[in-house]
Write a protein that holds these residues in place. Structure first.
Motif, PDB file in Angstrom:
ATOM      1  N   GLU A 239       0.840  -1.204   0.000  1.00 58.57           N
ATOM      2  CA  GLU A 239       0.000   0.000   0.000  1.00 58.57           C
ATOM      3  C   GLU A 239       0.874   1.252   0.000  1.00 58.57           C
ATOM      4  OE1 GLU A 239      -4.120   1.485   2.176  1.00 58.57           O
ATOM      5  OE2 GLU A 239      -2.786   0.102   3.227  1.00 58.57           O
ATOM      6  N   PHE A 240       0.519   2.227  -0.845  1.00 59.47           N
ATOM      7  CA  PHE A 240       1.243   3.494  -0.874  1.00 59.47           C
ATOM      8  C   PHE A 240       0.301   4.596  -1.359  1.00 59.47           C
ATOM      9  CE2 PHE A 240       2.084   1.258  -4.861  1.00 59.47           C
ATOM     10  CZ  PHE A 240       1.761   2.212  -5.820  1.00 59.47           C
ATOM     11  N   PRO A 241       0.588   5.847  -0.993  1.00 62.21           N
ATOM     12  CA  PRO A 241      -0.300   6.944  -1.387  1.00 62.21           C
ATOM     13  C   PRO A 241      -0.060   7.370  -2.830  1.00 62.21           C
ATOM     14  CG  PRO A 241       1.498   7.781  -0.054  1.00 62.21           C
ATOM     15  CD  PRO A 241       1.649   6.289  -0.072  1.00 62.21           C
ATOM     16  N   MET A 242      -1.131   7.813  -3.482  1.00 64.34           N
ATOM     17  CA  MET A 242      -1.058   8.425  -4.802  1.00 64.34           C
ATOM     18  C   MET A 242      -1.722   9.786  -4.757  1.00 64.34           C
ATOM     19  SD  MET A 242      -1.809   5.518  -7.735  1.00 64.34           S
ATOM     20  CE  MET A 242      -1.582   6.730  -9.057  1.00 64.34           C
ATOM     21  N   ARG A 243      -1.169  10.724  -5.538  1.00 66.03           N
ATOM     22  CA  ARG A 243      -1.742  12.059  -5.679  1.00 66.03           C
ATOM     23  C   ARG A 243      -1.964  12.337  -7.157  1.00 66.03           C
ATOM     24  NH1 ARG A 243       2.380  16.126  -3.491  1.00 66.03           N
ATOM     25  NH2 ARG A 243       3.755  14.748  -4.690  1.00 66.03           N
ATOM     26  N   PRO A 244      -2.809  13.308  -7.469  1.00 64.47           N
ATOM     27  CA  PRO A 244      -2.925  13.710  -8.870  1.00 64.47           C
ATOM     28  C   PRO A 244      -1.555  14.086  -9.432  1.00 64.47           C
ATOM     29  CG  PRO A 244      -4.685  14.700  -7.591  1.00 64.47           C
ATOM     30  CD  PRO A 244      -3.758  14.057  -6.601  1.00 64.47           C
ATOM     31  N   GLY A 245      -1.276  13.607 -10.609  1.00 68.91           N
ATOM     32  CA  GLY A 245       0.035  13.823 -11.216  1.00 68.91           C
ATOM     33  C   GLY A 245       0.981  12.665 -11.037  1.00 68.91           C
ATOM     34  N   ASP A 246       0.774  11.829 -10.001  1.00 68.31           N
ATOM     35  CA  ASP A 246       1.550  10.596  -9.874  1.00 68.31           C
ATOM     36  C   ASP A 246       1.074   9.605 -10.942  1.00 68.31           C
ATOM     37  OD1 ASP A 246       2.648  11.756  -7.639  1.00 68.31           O
ATOM     38  OD2 ASP A 246       1.543  10.512  -6.204  1.00 68.31           O
ATOM     39  N   VAL A 247       1.995   8.805 -11.428  1.00 66.05           N
ATOM     40  CA  VAL A 247       1.644   7.838 -12.466  1.00 66.05           C
ATOM     41  C   VAL A 247       2.041   6.438 -12.006  1.00 66.05           C
ATOM     42  CG1 VAL A 247       1.969   7.106 -14.857  1.00 66.05           C
ATOM     43  CG2 VAL A 247       1.984   9.543 -14.287  1.00 66.05           C
ATOM     44  N   PHE A 248       1.084   5.523 -12.082  1.00 61.95           N
ATOM     45  CA  PHE A 248       1.369   4.107 -11.895  1.00 61.95           C
ATOM     46  C   PHE A 248       1.231   3.438 -13.253  1.00 61.95           C
ATOM     47  CE2 PHE A 248      -0.356  -0.237 -11.350  1.00 61.95           C
ATOM     48  CZ  PHE A 248       0.758  -0.820 -10.758  1.00 61.95           C
ATOM     49  N   ALA A 249       2.243   2.652 -13.635  1.00 59.87           N
ATOM     50  CA  ALA A 249       2.232   1.968 -14.928  1.00 59.87           C
ATOM     51  C   ALA A 249       2.591   0.507 -14.717  1.00 59.87           C
ATOM     52  CB  ALA A 249       3.217   2.616 -15.895  1.00 59.87           C
ATOM     53  N   VAL A 250       1.924  -0.364 -15.461  1.00 60.22           N
ATOM     54  CA  VAL A 250       2.168  -1.796 -15.316  1.00 60.22           C
ATOM     55  C   VAL A 250       1.924  -2.477 -16.651  1.00 60.22           C
ATOM     56  CG1 VAL A 250      -0.223  -2.180 -14.530  1.00 60.22           C
ATOM     57  CG2 VAL A 250       1.535  -3.893 -14.019  1.00 60.22           C
ATOM     58  N   SER A 251       2.769  -3.460 -16.961  1.00 63.03           N
ATOM     59  CA  SER A 251       2.507  -4.373 -18.073  1.00 63.03           C
ATOM     60  C   SER A 251       2.503  -5.782 -17.517  1.00 63.03           C
ATOM     61  CB  SER A 251       3.549  -4.225 -19.188  1.00 63.03           C
ATOM     62  OG  SER A 251       4.843  -4.529 -18.714  1.00 63.03           O
TER      63      SER A 251
END
Length: 724
Positions: A547-559
């Protein structure tokens, strides 16, 4: 319904199992009606539920059961769930007072029968008068049922008590009356009580639909006849399954798959399977698997059975009715205390996407090795599909001050394994979900403050082979409209290529998870930058960042993982490789490096391609090859590149199609091949520190025979030990 009984006749060569009269036409009418009832259960569930997990994706199950808990029908969603709902029914039969008409029971305890706590189950008895005729069962993944972490995936859990509410088998509806106090107790444990409560009401509607439809069948044909059809559906499938097993070669298949990181440390765990096929029976022995983990990746025995079913039904059950009959000829063997048979109170919260998924991988692989060695079924062979599910959950408070939660099913868009006869399906999904589906981007954005930057196929992720695996999908996400939210991310298969190929096919690419802090950039500016090709500064995430925080502008990417390939990539038709490059799923560099296909302005340069493929085969052997593979080589095929040949003196040898003799008196052929440890980097594969990969080549032609993933300090397994 009464009257003169019809003459007793055999149905599909299967004699009746009781004295109940049943003719073939009547049998087919009722059998198809029961399948239609199961489909109506799906429609009812999706019509009432408000969760994209149910309404648009595939993480649910419906089915009809005999009074003893054997399943007679199932839907085409999560095949893992058919036996666990039966376990819930057996628990009720053994530990509860006799059910009455209108009762419904709810459960989610993995140590009773569920896969993990998020998979909430409900079942209700269906009576004809005082006689119990059947049970109706339903299950769906619920985004949150309590526990240490949002979404009830708890990476730091050390015991099951920390992972959310466990419901063994509780009567929620008593003779048609909802027990509001029980419902309140259940939903109050969840961070999303409204969502959970609505799905539970959808379960009730689903059971009601099944009950009404079955009562209509009872009124028209009689409950004795309907019950006999359900029993005969199972016995017919059992008979057909035994006949199919009898056509597969006798012997043993030994396969092993791995999963990394137990939530506490990046330890490596093995799911080891020895499959022994004798006559019309199959024994699946998992006794060589790793001991249970201190973290949440474990599965209970119910999960082990579910994982076996997830591979067995779609792999061996083609053209058969899917029911308990497929499992009757199969013995599942394993002592308690393994990662796949964890003892209470071991944590099991991520069992479905960890150990259970890996169990499905090894069973799929073993069965397809047997199919490929059977003349009748060789063309049905398939490499492993979408060997993991990289879980992404998002939760917090939305712009309206309300709690929200999303369990993304996008990771079902991994590639499916290549077949002996054709390529795998891009984003085709796992074998245990026969009809996979994921929610539209717009649906997920509507119910949560997500902004998709992209969701697309990722090039060069399919397992290379003469038949290519399916390419995987990928996505990039950020937030908008809220100050922040909490993401929960975990997977296995970031350092283990679980989607293994067969007979020289490469595994699909491993999972890649990344995160880029956005320093509060506006979401529209971020989207514009991505569309313009801007590259953020990425942080590489391990398999289980948690678990970790996300804010607007943060990007999570996955393939995700691509599907495994089938056969040597150098045997792939150059024009097929050129077509893959043209549609953007294979890069020109990958085509040349891996497939040995050189392109000039998009067209195959035939001369340079011949030179490149010869150079690759020379590099494999350390010397120029002295023979060519011969697909029409004599002998009994063991996949596309090997032949079982009987010698003049009556012994048996394994030959390559180029004529090299690899073994005599045994199907353990690897000792006769040219074997080399290999670097898988060109294939977008990352390896755990404890793993290696070895390639085996024909010593005459340089044809690739197998790509094995194994422990670094051990030699690869000899998979096939066929009875000669």
């Amino acid at each position: 319904m009464t009257g003169t009984p019809a003459p007793v006749k055999h149905v599909n060569d299967q004699p009746p199992t009781t004295g109940t009269a049943l003719d073939p036409i009547q049998y087919e009418i009722i059998r198809n009606r029961l399948l239609a009832v199961t489909e109506e259960m799906r429609i009812a569930l999706q019509s009432v539920s408000g969760s994209p997990t149910v309404t648009e994706a595939s993480d649910f199950f419906t089915g009809l059961y005999l009074p003893d808990g054997e399943f007679a029908t199932m839907g085409f969603q999560v095949a893992h769930e058919a036996p666990p709902v039966g376990s819930l029914i057996r628990h009720i039969n053994t530990n509860r007072r006799a059910p009455r008409a209108g009762d419904m029971y709810i459960g989610n305890d993995p140590y009773v029968g569920a896969l993990h706590q998020n998979d909430v189950q409900m079942t209700g008895p269906v009576f004809d008068g005082d006689r119990l005729v059947a049970w109706a069962g339903v299950m769906a993944h619920e985004t949150d049922v309590g526990g240490m972490n949002f979404a009830s995936w708890c990476p730091t859990a050390t015991e099951v008590y920390q992972e959310g509410l466990r419901i063994p088998a509780v009567k929620l509806v008593d003779q048609g009356e909802l027990r509001d106090d029980v419902l309140e107790m259940i939903v109050s444990a969840s961070r999303l009580p409204a969502s959970l409560g609505l799905d539970i009401r959808a379960f009730i509607a689903t059971i009601n639909v099944a009950t009404e439809r079955l009562h209509s069948l009872f009124a028209r044909y009689g409950s004795d006849v309907v019950a006999e059809v359900m029993r005969r559906m199972i016995t017919t499938t059992e008979r057909q399954t035994r006949a199919r097993l009898a056509k597969l070669p006798d012997g043993q298949v030994h396969v092993r798959d791995f999963l990394e990181h137990d939530g506490h440390a990046n330890r490596l765990y093995a799911v080891d399977l020895v499959a022994t096929k004798t006559g019309d029976r199959l024994t699946l022995d998992f006794g060589g698997s790793s001991p249970q983990a201190p973290g949440f990746i474990n599965a209970t025995r119910a999960g082990l059975r579910g994982g076996v079913t997830g591979a067995l039904i779609p792999t061996l059950g083609f053209e058969l009715a899917w029911n308990e009959g497929l499992l009757r000829p199969v013995d599942i063997v394993a002592p308690d205390g393994l990662v796949c048979t964890a003892r209470h109170p071991a944590p099991v919260g991520s069992a479905t996407v960890e150990t259970i998924w890996t169990v499905t991988n090894v069973v799929q692989r073993a069965l397809n090795l047997l199919l490929a060695c059977s003349p009748e079924y060789a063309e049905r062979g398939q490499a492993v599909s979408s060997g993991t599910m990289a879980t992404f959950n998002l939760g917090g408070t939305n712009q309206f001050g309300e709690r929200f939660g999303l369990h993304s099913l996008d990771p079902l868009a991994g590639g499916s394994g290549a077949f002996a006869s054709h390529d795998g399906i891009d984003a085709g999904g796992p074998v245990a979900v026969p009809v996979p589906a994921i929610a539209d981007v717009e649906s997920n954005e509507q119910v949560s403050p997500l902004l998709y930057l992209y969701r697309r196929l990722r090039p060069d992720t399919a397992g290379a082979g003469a038949r290519s695996g399916g390419h995987s999908g990928e996505m990039g996400l950020t937030l908008r409209g809220v100050a922040g939210a909490n993401a929960l991310v975990m997977t296995h298969g970031a350092e283990v290529p679980n989607s293994v190929g067969l007979f020289g096919g490469w595994p699909g690419a491993t999972v890649r998870q990344r995160f880029a802090p956005g320093a509060g950039r506006d979401d529209e500016d971020l989207l514009r930058e991505h569309l313009a090709g801007a590259q953020p500064t990425w942080q590489q995430l391990g398999p289980k960042p948690g678990e970790f925080p996300m804010r607007p502008g943060d990007v999570f990417a996955v393939s995700w993982q691509g599907g495994g390939g089938w056969g040597d990539p150098l045997s792939r038709a150059p024009q097929d490789v050129a077509a893959d490059v043209e549609r953007g799923v294979v890069s020109a560099a990958y085509a040349e490096q891996v497939y040995g296909v050189v392109l000039a302005e998009g067209a195959v340069d035939e001369e340079r391609t011949r030179e490149r493929r010869l150079a690759v085969r020379t590099e494999r052997l350390g010397a120029p090859p002295v023979a060519e593979p011969g697909p029409g080589a004599p002998g009994h095929p063991l996949g596309p590149a090997l032949r079982l040949v009987r010698t003049d003196d009556g012994d048996v040898e394994v030959h390559t199609t180029a004529g090299a003799v690899l073994s005599r008196g045994s199907t353990h052929w690897r000792s006769g091949a040219v074997s080399r440890r290999i670097d898988p980097g060109a294939h977008r594969i990352s390896l755990h520190d404890e793993l290696s990969m070895t390639a085996h080549y024909c010593p005459l032609s340089g044809e690739l025979l197998s790509v094995d993933v194994h422990l670094r300090d051990e030699e690869p397994l000899e998979e096939l030990s066929l009875a000669l």
